[in-house]
Design a protein around this motif. Structure first.
Motif, PDB file in Angstrom:
ATOM      1  N   ALA A  29       8.538   1.847  -6.407  1.00 10.99           N
ATOM      2  CA  ALA A  29       7.399   1.079  -5.895  1.00 10.99           C
ATOM      3  C   ALA A  29       7.105  -0.137  -6.776  1.00 10.99           C
ATOM      4  O   ALA A  29       6.826  -1.230  -6.274  1.00 10.99           O
ATOM      5  CB  ALA A  29       6.171   1.983  -5.801  1.00 10.99           C
ATOM      6  N   LEU A  30       7.173   0.042  -8.083  1.00 14.34           N
ATOM      7  CA  LEU A  30       6.892  -1.067  -9.000  1.00 14.34           C
ATOM      8  C   LEU A  30       7.918  -2.185  -8.868  1.00 14.34           C
ATOM      9  O   LEU A  30       7.577  -3.369  -8.975  1.00 14.34           O
ATOM     10  CB  LEU A  30       6.858  -0.552 -10.443  1.00 14.34           C
ATOM     11  N   LEU A  31       9.175  -1.822  -8.639  1.00 17.31           N
ATOM     12  CA  LEU A  31      10.204  -2.857  -8.504  1.00 17.31           C
ATOM     13  C   LEU A  31       9.987  -3.699  -7.246  1.00 17.31           C
ATOM     14  O   LEU A  31      10.312  -4.891  -7.228  1.00 17.31           O
ATOM     15  CB  LEU A  31      11.594  -2.204  -8.476  1.00 17.31           C
ATOM     16  N   VAL A  32       9.438  -3.086  -6.208  1.00 16.18           N
ATOM     17  CA  VAL A  32       9.092  -3.845  -5.007  1.00 16.18           C
ATOM     18  C   VAL A  32       7.845  -4.693  -5.273  1.00 16.18           C
ATOM     19  O   VAL A  32       7.792  -5.878  -4.933  1.00 16.18           O
ATOM     20  CB  VAL A  32       8.839  -2.897  -3.818  1.00 16.18           C
ATOM     21  N   THR A  48       1.452  -7.456   0.550  1.00 13.97           N
ATOM     22  CA  THR A  48       2.109  -7.282   1.843  1.00 13.97           C
ATOM     23  C   THR A  48       3.613  -7.180   1.624  1.00 13.97           C
ATOM     24  O   THR A  48       4.185  -7.952   0.845  1.00 13.97           O
ATOM     25  CB  THR A  48       1.821  -8.489   2.761  1.00 13.97           C
ATOM     26  N   LEU A  49       4.223  -6.218   2.278  1.00 16.25           N
ATOM     27  CA  LEU A  49       5.675  -6.065   2.151  1.00 16.25           C
ATOM     28  C   LEU A  49       6.379  -7.331   2.614  1.00 16.25           C
ATOM     29  O   LEU A  49       6.032  -7.897   3.666  1.00 16.25           O
ATOM     30  CB  LEU A  49       6.161  -4.880   2.988  1.00 16.25           C
ATOM     31  N   PRO A  50       7.350  -7.811   1.846  1.00 21.23           N
ATOM     32  CA  PRO A  50       8.063  -9.027   2.250  1.00 21.23           C
ATOM     33  C   PRO A  50       8.885  -8.803   3.524  1.00 21.23           C
ATOM     34  O   PRO A  50       9.396  -7.707   3.761  1.00 21.23           O
ATOM     35  CB  PRO A  50       8.980  -9.308   1.035  1.00 21.23           C
ATOM     36  N   ALA A  51       9.002  -9.841   4.314  1.00 24.14           N
ATOM     37  CA  ALA A  51       9.779  -9.743   5.556  1.00 24.14           C
ATOM     38  C   ALA A  51      11.263  -9.915   5.253  1.00 24.14           C
ATOM     39  O   ALA A  51      11.951 -10.802   5.783  1.00 24.14           O
ATOM     40  CB  ALA A  51       9.293 -10.795   6.549  1.00 24.14           C
ATOM     41  N   MET A  52      11.765  -9.096   4.394  1.00 19.71           N
ATOM     42  CA  MET A  52      13.173  -9.133   3.978  1.00 19.71           C
ATOM     43  C   MET A  52      13.661  -7.698   3.824  1.00 19.71           C
ATOM     44  O   MET A  52      12.878  -6.752   3.887  1.00 19.71           O
ATOM     45  CB  MET A  52      13.320  -9.900   2.646  1.00 19.71           C
ATOM     46  N   LYS A  53      14.956  -7.555   3.608  1.00 23.61           N
ATOM     47  CA  LYS A  53      15.499  -6.220   3.394  1.00 23.61           C
ATOM     48  C   LYS A  53      15.391  -5.866   1.908  1.00 23.61           C
ATOM     49  O   LYS A  53      15.897  -6.590   1.051  1.00 23.61           O
ATOM     50  CB  LYS A  53      16.953  -6.143   3.841  1.00 23.61           C
ATOM     51  N   ILE A  54      14.736  -4.737   1.616  1.00 21.03           N
ATOM     52  CA  ILE A  54      14.578  -4.266   0.232  1.00 21.03           C
ATOM     53  C   ILE A  54      15.713  -3.284  -0.060  1.00 21.03           C
ATOM     54  O   ILE A  54      15.889  -2.294   0.653  1.00 21.03           O
ATOM     55  CB  ILE A  54      13.218  -3.570   0.045  1.00 21.03           C
ATOM     56  N   VAL A  55      16.476  -3.578  -1.093  1.00 27.24           N
ATOM     57  CA  VAL A  55      17.586  -2.683  -1.489  1.00 27.24           C
ATOM     58  C   VAL A  55      17.308  -2.154  -2.893  1.00 27.24           C
ATOM     59  O   VAL A  55      17.088  -2.918  -3.836  1.00 27.24           O
ATOM     60  CB  VAL A  55      18.946  -3.408  -1.463  1.00 27.24           C
ATOM     61  N   ILE A  56      17.324  -0.836  -3.025  1.00 28.48           N
ATOM     62  CA  ILE A  56      17.141  -0.151  -4.310  1.00 28.48           C
ATOM     63  C   ILE A  56      18.460   0.528  -4.666  1.00 28.48           C
ATOM     64  O   ILE A  56      19.005   1.300  -3.868  1.00 28.48           O
ATOM     65  CB  ILE A  56      16.015   0.905  -4.247  1.00 28.48           C
ATOM     66  N   ASN A  57      18.966   0.243  -5.849  1.00 31.45           N
ATOM     67  CA  ASN A  57      20.211   0.874  -6.315  1.00 31.45           C
ATOM     68  C   ASN A  57      19.935   1.755  -7.525  1.00 31.45           C
ATOM     69  O   ASN A  57      19.304   1.326  -8.494  1.00 31.45           O
ATOM     70  CB  ASN A  57      21.239  -0.197  -6.686  1.00 31.45           C
TER      71      ASN A  57
END
Length: 504
Positions: free
Chosen positions: A84-87, A57-66
């Motif tokens: 996707a793997l980093l998430v 399940t996607l975490p209830a937080m902000k996902i930031v990819i740099n």
């Protein structure tokens, strides 16, 4: 913070480090680092692929990819899998020393993208060794690249297991070797791939012994050569057979040639035969040298790198094209500058030109009468400027083939002699073939006996040799000496080298 490695092509290869973190903020998905629209769209593909995993399940937080470095523009859907793997693995410990490529479907299945193989080929020229995770539909082809350790998966779930399960990781390894890499020779600790295919053979050319000798010298040292003769005397036949007798390529040369070819076509393969490019004399300047109105596209001179660039009907090429040859012939590099892009390509090719002696072609003929006036002949020949002719190492005038002329040397025999001369060059510690030696290397490797020095000094005046002409004479003499297994350039070597200088 977690990270994985990736790469992209933006005129040249850029190594990209993909970083991820979770922030205590309103749920969201943000990709930063000069990402293109294609990469921005990855957020939707990634979220859909993650939703297809029942145990995540996607975490209830902000996902930031740099995407680092942040000042390089990035493009390509092959970033999907790494993002996707980093998430997916944000809370796990895993080996981040992998390059990860792959486009995600909405159901989590993996596929390759159109430019992915080009990216991999250019990556192989930048790194000596790399571990790479790829979609299965391209893994077998990628595994043929010698310096890659390739692993393949079908979907996102398998990619997750790859990083978390050592036993599954080992089962994903793809081992295959391209057939041409099974036949490798070693010279002075360096590996080379010889050509064993002689589809076009010099045995097909009757007579023309001087032209065959000149071709062998040109191939052995990668010297530029100009054939001049009547129509049908074998100029084009000789040029087209040159790649088959040229020295073997190193692994790096094969990879770079394939990488360049991948920019020009949708498919490219590894070949032991060096590149052969023969643009028509009506070709545009952009198609020959590269360019275009938007992105800087690769041209024929770069595609010929490491091989042969053949200009048939040499005087019929446009004046601007002929004069533009100066930079790639002298600097072995071409720089293409546009408003939106600047790119540089290597141009270490063997330049071959063929021309008739006059507009009608019969000036050298014993059987046909030349109908050209002296003025027409002079105008035709003067199309080629002195600075261009000065960059030609070998000039070979070809007569007509006689009825009694018979085949002599085959391409296999010539190739063996070229290989022997090539070994001398490598064993001397040369990083370049004789024809591409720098001024410093000429002083180091082109050692003349006293009588050869006297001949050269007299020739400087009688032939009106420029400094470039002197260097060309020395380099051709060096190759002639190598063909007879001599470390010292003799008087006869210099005299033969001078016999190939063009006097007009």
């Amino acid at each position: 913070m977690k990270s994985l490695k990736c790469a992209c092509l933006n005129n040249k290869l850029h190594l990209i480090n993909i970083e991820s973190t979770l922030l205590r903020a309103l749920p969201g998905f943000e990709i930063v680092g000069l990402a293109s629209v294609t990469i921005k769209e990855a957020a939707t593909r990634v979220k859909s692929a993650l939703a297809a995993l029942r145990d995540f399940t996607l975490p209830a937080m902000k996902i930031v990819i740099n995407l680092s470095p942040s000042d390089v523009k990035k493009d390509g859907s092959h970033f999907d899998l790494a993002i996707a793997l980093l998430v997916l693995l944000q809370k796990e410990h895993f080996d981040s020393d992998y390059f990860v490529f792959g486009e995600l479907g909405l159901d989590g299945k993996l596929r390759s993208s159109a430019e992915l193989f080009s990216v991999l080929l250019f990556l192989s020229t930048h790194v000596k060794y790399a571990k790479i995770l790829l979609p299965k539909d391209i893994a077998l082809k990628a595994a043929m690249i010698p310096n890659f350790e390739v692993y393949a998966v079908d979907n996102l779930a398998q990619a997750r297991d790859f990083f978390l399960n050592d036993e599954f990781r080992d089962s994903c390894k793809v081992d295959t070797v391209h057939p041409i890499f099974n036949n490798v020779i070693e010279i002075a600790g360096r590996k080379f791939v010889p050509n064993l295919n002689y589809e076009l053979d010099f045995i097909d050319i009757k007579g023309q012994e001087r032209a065959k000798r000149a071709s062998m010298i040109a191939a052995a040292g990668m010297h530029n050569i100009l054939f001049e003769g009547s129509p049908g005397c074998g100029k084009s036949m000789s040029a087209k057979r040159l790649p088959y007798i040229m020295p073997p390529q190193s692994l790096d040369e094969i990879l770079l040639a394939s990488a360049y070819e991948s920019l020009n076509s949708n498919s490219s393969d590894f070949s032991a035969i060096r590149a052969f490019r023969s643009p028509h004399h009506t070709s545009t300047r952009s198609s020959i040298f590269g360019g275009g109105s938007g992105m800087a596209k690769i041209g024929e001179v770069a595609l010929a790198n490491g091989g042969v660039l053949f200009f048939d009907e040499f005087p019929h090429f446009g004046k601007q094209i002929l004069e533009s040859l100066r930079e790639p012939l002298e600097d072995y590099k071409i720089n293409i500058s546009r408003v939106n892009s600047k790119v540089s390509y290597d141009t270490k090719f063997l330049f071959v030109a063929a021309m008739n002696p006059c507009p009608c072609g019969n000036l050298f003929s014993k059987n046909s009468t030349c109908i050209c006036t002296d003025k027409e002949i002079a105008k035709y020949q003067n199309t080629i400027s002195s600075p261009i002719l000065d960059r030609i190492d070998i000039y070979c005038a070809m007569g007509e083939i006689g009825q009694d002329d018979a085949p002599s040397l085959s391409s296999k025999q010539m190739s063996d002699m070229v290989l022997n001369a090539f070994k001398h060059q490598i064993e001397r510690g040369q990083s370049e073939l004789n024809g591409k030696l720098s001024d410093a290397d000429i002083s180091k490797y082109c050692i003349l006996e006293n009588s050869a020095k006297e001949v050269l000094n007299r020739a400087i005046t009688s032939y009106n040799l420029s400094q470039r002409g002197i260097n060309k004479t020395l380099k051709v003499g060096r190759t002639i000496a190598d063909l007879r297994d001599s470390q010292i350039i003799s008087k006869s070597d210099i005299m033969e080298s001078l016999s190939y200088r063009m006097k007009r």
